[in-house]
Design an enzyme around this catalytic site. Sequence first.
Site, short mmCIF file in Angstrom:
data_model
loop_
_atom_site.label_atom_id
_atom_site.label_comp_id
_atom_site.label_asym_id
_atom_site.label_seq_id
_atom_site.Cartn_x
_atom_site.Cartn_y
_atom_site.Cartn_z
N GLU A 161 -38.75 -2.02 -14.60
CA GLU A 161 -38.47 -3.34 -13.86
C GLU A 161 -38.54 -3.36 -12.62
O GLU A 161 -38.91 -4.26 -11.90
CB GLU A 161 -37.31 -3.68 -14.56
CG GLU A 161 -36.83 -5.21 -14.09
CD GLU A 161 -37.54 -6.13 -15.15
OE1 GLU A 161 -37.55 -7.52 -14.82
OE2 GLU A 161 -37.89 -6.01 -16.08
N ASP B 227 -27.23 -5.66 -20.48
CA ASP B 227 -27.75 -4.51 -20.64
C ASP B 227 -26.57 -3.48 -20.38
O ASP B 227 -26.48 -2.81 -19.39
CB ASP B 227 -28.95 -4.00 -19.54
CG ASP B 227 -29.42 -2.69 -19.60
OD1 ASP B 227 -29.13 -2.12 -20.54
OD2 ASP B 227 -30.06 -2.32 -18.53
#
Lengths: 175, 237
Positions: free
Chosen positions: B26, B144
């Site tokens: 990411e 996460d």
Amino acid sequence: MHLTQVLELFPEYTVTQLLFKDVKNTTELRKMAVNGEIKGALINPSMVVDSFQILVAANKAVHLHKNGKMKTRSLYSEIIFNLSPTNNISEAFKRFGISDSDSAVHIVLVHNKDEILNINDIILKVDGQQIAVDRVSDLTDVAKIKKLYKVAPLEEKCGSLLDAVVCRMATKDVA
Amino acid sequence: MAHSDSVKAGVPSYLKEAQMIKQGAEARVYRGTFLGRSVVIKERFTKLYRHPEVDEKLTRRRTTQEVRSILRCRRAGINAPVVYFVDYTTHCIFLEDIIHSVSVRDHIASAQASEQNPQHLQTLVDKIGEILAQMHDEDVIHGDLTTSNMLLVSGAEDHNMKLVLIDFGLSYISALPEDKGVDLYVLEKAFLSTHPKTETLFERLLKSYTASSKKSPAVIKKLDEVRLRGRKRSMVG
């Protein structure tokens, strides 16, 4: 006495801060800033926790200036606006700019590398006593800042007041 | 300064000089100096396989989501890095560098290897459970949760250990017990697979979570459901 810091993101720019107390010509100074005689931002020191807070505002102002995304008309008014937790421009000027009754002034200058800056020119214009910039914490109005930035006691558990203030300034466009 | 070359110069040329410490799917993470302070910079890069418009939209949303969640956590007294500056043109976030810290992952691993007294790790997971309960009570879903995304600041004593949550890149705001349950399920999977033989330790974490949150019964009930079906909701029927 003054404090100078290069902006790492824009190495061609330098920010200089000066602090004065017992200032007698605030009205005059404000007029000079408005008509461009003083190329700098005049800030009310009671709203400043630390010089780092000013640097964060100045860095953001230069960044937005370079990208053509400023919300106000000049780089200096943008510095004042960036200090505010809200997006109301006139309120930002009222709270963070200086008013005629103030007796202390925090001056912020942004200059290009190849521009010659004459700090003495500025010092001569101020009828007051220059003090070291890190003494701004003596002038801070902690209660007013906590109220304006809405800093709850809970938040101070995980960091300083400066952390809380800077975090809000940096995220105000989305939060 | 009007010509286009120098307009974009600021952040990208700065990052060229900064030290890259991690590259993920990411974003890239760097370490550098900002206004005289040590910072961590998270740069979300362009993904060329996505349609440019979609890419821009997603990246922008994740950047704003991340800073929003951090601010929300800090407001509630949960440790997360201070945001110093956000650049929405290059999608970079400048964050406080949490100095003198180790990831909880490394900490547990070394504690297990050295076979310290188990009480220390118990205090640690109690603290984790407590913080996650606080976070969920604020309706922040981390998205996460792993032991790598929790930093333990060294130097603090056992009874007031400082734990900092990082990487809110996948976070969002939700009050649903379902989302909180999945958040814990993700942590459970990550925890038990990175740290072998820690089933009792994780149970203790959940116990501490349950004790700290008023809304925990619904979340734990959902967690039990999620365990049976996995992270994704069944779309049958």
